[in-house]
Design a protein around this motif. Structure first.
Motif, mmCIF file in Angstrom:
data_model
loop_
_atom_site.group_PDB
_atom_site.id
_atom_site.type_symbol
_atom_site.label_atom_id
_atom_site.label_comp_id
_atom_site.label_asym_id
_atom_site.label_seq_id
_atom_site.Cartn_x
_atom_site.Cartn_y
_atom_site.Cartn_z
ATOM 1 N N SER A 122 -30.059 -20.096 48.251
ATOM 2 C CA SER A 122 -30.610 -21.168 47.415
ATOM 3 C C SER A 122 -32.096 -21.290 47.702
ATOM 4 O O SER A 122 -32.493 -21.347 48.875
ATOM 5 N N ALA A 123 -32.887 -21.334 46.656
ATOM 6 C CA ALA A 123 -34.340 -21.326 46.852
ATOM 7 C C ALA A 123 -34.817 -22.546 47.634
ATOM 8 O O ALA A 123 -35.814 -22.491 48.332
ATOM 9 N N GLY A 124 -34.072 -23.650 47.534
ATOM 10 C CA GLY A 124 -34.477 -24.862 48.234
ATOM 11 C C GLY A 124 -34.466 -24.720 49.746
ATOM 12 O O GLY A 124 -35.129 -25.474 50.452
ATOM 13 N N VAL B 291 -40.167 -24.447 43.487
ATOM 14 C CA VAL B 291 -39.061 -23.529 43.177
ATOM 15 C C VAL B 291 -37.966 -24.320 42.470
ATOM 16 O O VAL B 291 -37.936 -25.546 42.513
ATOM 17 N N LEU B 292 -37.060 -23.600 41.812
ATOM 18 C CA LEU B 292 -35.878 -24.246 41.254
ATOM 19 C C LEU B 292 -34.862 -24.294 42.389
ATOM 20 O O LEU B 292 -34.143 -23.328 42.638
ATOM 21 N N GLU B 293 -34.853 -25.414 43.096
ATOM 22 C CA GLU B 293 -34.190 -25.514 44.392
ATOM 23 C C GLU B 293 -32.734 -25.050 44.431
ATOM 24 O O GLU B 293 -32.304 -24.431 45.372
ATOM 25 N N HIS B 294 -31.987 -25.425 43.387
ATOM 26 C CA HIS B 294 -30.549 -25.193 43.476
ATOM 27 C C HIS B 294 -30.129 -23.846 42.928
ATOM 28 O O HIS B 294 -28.965 -23.497 42.959
ATOM 29 N N LEU B 295 -31.080 -23.101 42.420
ATOM 30 C CA LEU B 295 -30.762 -21.755 41.956
ATOM 31 C C LEU B 295 -31.084 -20.770 43.071
ATOM 32 O O LEU B 295 -31.883 -21.063 43.962
ATOM 33 N N GLY B 296 -30.470 -19.602 42.983
ATOM 34 C CA GLY B 296 -30.732 -18.581 43.988
ATOM 35 C C GLY B 296 -32.121 -17.988 43.814
ATOM 36 O O GLY B 296 -32.784 -18.197 42.799
ATOM 37 N N GLN C 65 -32.198 -15.645 40.922
ATOM 38 C CA GLN C 65 -32.098 -16.399 39.668
ATOM 39 C C GLN C 65 -33.433 -17.039 39.305
ATOM 40 O O GLN C 65 -33.815 -17.085 38.144
ATOM 41 N N ASN C 66 -34.144 -17.528 40.325
ATOM 42 C CA ASN C 66 -35.474 -18.068 40.088
ATOM 43 C C ASN C 66 -36.364 -17.019 39.439
ATOM 44 O O ASN C 66 -37.064 -17.291 38.471
ATOM 45 N N LEU C 67 -36.313 -15.815 40.013
ATOM 46 C CA LEU C 67 -37.158 -14.745 39.481
ATOM 47 C C LEU C 67 -36.745 -14.408 38.050
ATOM 48 O O LEU C 67 -37.581 -14.253 37.170
#
Lengths: 295, 270
Positions: free
Chosen positions: B143-145, B99-104, B107-109
């Protein structure tokens, strides 16, 4: 008290100028983990180009010179990425940083070879009259430059966080391979980052040199912006505003209150003190990305 | 055996890393339109390399297709950069829940939809993702992380789904997940295949789970396809049973320890 308020306000404006330079560092860092030590040189190159096209060429309007200079700055960004950093993709961070030092020396050499080591008077783009607001007066270049910087930072922050194109850059900042797997061209993103950095250098040079002397010694501003980018956190676009203002106010207060008792010089080293403190105690900065460790 | 139209074809593909390590030794494989295909094999068999060679992200690992070709409809994929391959509709979900850890979460989607220009369609598909993975909706702003492993796996699959792929390349989606969560995610794969008619090429070590949703499977070992067949054929194959399902001839569960030494060292014939 009025002095204090004046220092704070001037500090904010100075800080906004730092933010603009620091933003160049941030954008390039996000794209490829490159800490660009040559950002100050980009400001100088911008300054010389603008000076050349406004003062030395017979263009009918001064703004035409600025547009041509900015176009050339953008081109310079593309050349830098293509010639110096694309061949280093996948190399260790150390090589990248050494390359930026090489770039710094090279740009300095090219500037001296092209324009000579003489000092050049930069045109007066913002009026020489200070902007007076109530009891305060501000250098007009810093004042309008501060507003431009504010707008640029907010616009870029909006772009990176809220738009679909900006999300591409954020994805690249997170993980090159994931970005690629999502169909994002990493090379293109890095190239755009360099173009942004050089253009920001151009903007900063207008504000910084307005009505002053252009000399390559002024490239120190690149180093003074480094603490701002570090304090903000190298990934944070919005953070450079806050960090820039903190460093700017600190520097002006140091100039006002500490310089008299330290024979001057305190203001000059203030940003670097901030840098050392940040690296020692809060390496990810105020808004930088923390390493996420789930337990 | 398969009458459906061929979509993706690997023809005798050889992949080398750093010009030295031969990871795929002439793999030929066909993926037909509209089905789930499984690629099975142990560690180091070349499964991930196979997917990366299709999606084109091989070269970031210093790998290269040195002979053979990868074809998708009329295109030759092994000559294209990864961004063009995604545009053709082939999206890889990489191993390890990247995942893009620091994005929500959302936002990842949305980052997954960056190539699309139909706002309304993206919005609809966002709801579709939340519909397949209801858990993600509640975590929109997180956050996705900080999501759990299962949620992260759902997120990366959702991120691929929103790009509207024709083929999804899934690399070990069950890795490190609790069996129940893995089950849940595999059910979604089945639904994606049936409801969205996405062709799926699934790389797995969990043979049972993979073959339960796949129509056809390939077994890969040290860079070669050593066995292929329909899922039901593979499930009753003695070697598959013994090596991957831990079952003996009589179908009983049996400890690896008891397997005779010479059998334990048996390798597939290439």
């Amino acid at each position: 008290m009025i002095y204090f308020a004046q220092y704070v306000c001037s500090g904010i404006l100075l800080g906004l100028l730092y933010s603009m330079v620091a933003l160049g560092l941030t954008v390039v860092y996000r794209s490829g983990r490159i800490i660009n030590l040559a950002q100050g040189e980009l400001v100088i190159v911008g300054g010389f180009l603008i000076w050349w096209f406004i003062v030395m060429t017979p263009l009918p309007q001064w703004w035409m010179g600025i547009i041509i200079a900015f176009a050339l700055m953008g081109l310079l960004g593309l050349v830098i990425e293509r010639a110096f950093f694309r061949p280093l993709i996948g190399q260790p961070i150390f090589s990248l940083v050494m390359m930026t030092i090489g770039l710094l020396l090279l740009l300095r050499g090219v500037v001296i070879a092209t324009f000579g080591a003489k000092e050049r008077p930069f045109p007066q783009i913002f009026s020489a009259e200070p902007v007076v607001l109530g009891p305060f007066s501000f250098d007009s270049a810093l004042f309008w430059g501060g507003i431009i910087a504010l707008l640029i930072v907010l616009a870029l922050a909006w772009f990176f966080e809220r738009t679909k194109y900006g999300l591409r850059f954020s994805a690249v900042a997170e993980d090159h391979q994931v970005a690629q797997s999502m169909g994002i061209s990493v090379k293109q993103s890095v190239a755009v980052a360099w173009v942004l950095a050089t253009i920001l250098g151009g903007f900063a040079s207008i504000v910084f040199f307005n009505g002053k002397i252009v000399t390559f010694l002024a490239s120190e501003i690149g180093f003074r912006a480094l603490p701002v980018a570090l304090l903000a956190g190298l990934e944070s676009v919005r953070g450079v505003l806050v960090a820039g203002i903190i460093v700017g106010i600190g520097e002006m207060l140091a100039m006002g209150y500490l310089n008299p008792i330290t024979n001057g010089g305190m203001a000059n080293i203030f940003p670097y003190i901030v840098m050392i403190v940040v690296v020692l105690f809060k390496p990810q900065g105020l808004y930088g990305w923390r390493v996420i460790e789930r337990v | 055996m398969l009458v459906v139209e061929l979509m993706l074809k690997l023809d005798n593909v050889e992949v080398k890393y750093l010009d030295a390590v031969l990871a795929l030794k002439g793999v030929s494989l066909e993926v037909a339109d509209g089905a789930v295909f499984a690629v099975l094999g142990g560690n180091g068999a070349g499964k991930t390399t196979l997917l990366k060679s299709i999606s084109g992200i091989l070269h970031t690992d210093e790998g290269e297709v040195t002979s053979g070709g990868i074809y998708f409809d009329d295109y030759r994929l092994d000559k294209l950069p990864p961004e063009d391959i995604v545009k053709l509709g082939i999206v890889q979900v990489m191993e390890g829940r990247r995942v893009l850890e620091h994005l929500g979460t959302e936002q990842n989607l949305l980052a997954g939809a960056h190539l699309r220009s139909d706002r309304a369609g993206v919005k609809r598909d966002l709801e579709k993702v939340y519909n397949y993975f209801p858990k993600l909706k509640a975590l929109k702003r997180q956050s996705a992380g900080y999501l759990s492993g299962g949620e992260q796996q759902m997120l990366v699959v959702g991120r691929a789904l929103i790009a509207r792929p024709k083929i999804m390349l899934l690399d070990e989606p069950s890795l490190g997940l609790a069996p129940l969560i893995a089950r849940e995610i595999f059910d979604v794969f089945k639904r994606l295949n049936e409801e969205e008619s996405i062709t799926i090429l699934l790389v797995e070590q969990n043979v049972n789970a993979a073959l339960s949703i796949a129509r056809y499977g390939y077994v890969l070992e040290t860079g070669r396809v050593v066995l292929k067949g329909t899922s039901s054929e593979l499930l009753i194959n003695e070697d598959v049973k013994e090596f991957y399902l831990g079952l003996s001839l009589s179908g009983k569960r049996r400890s690896y320890h008891d397997v005779k030494h010479y059998k334990r060292r048996k390798r597939w014939l290439g």
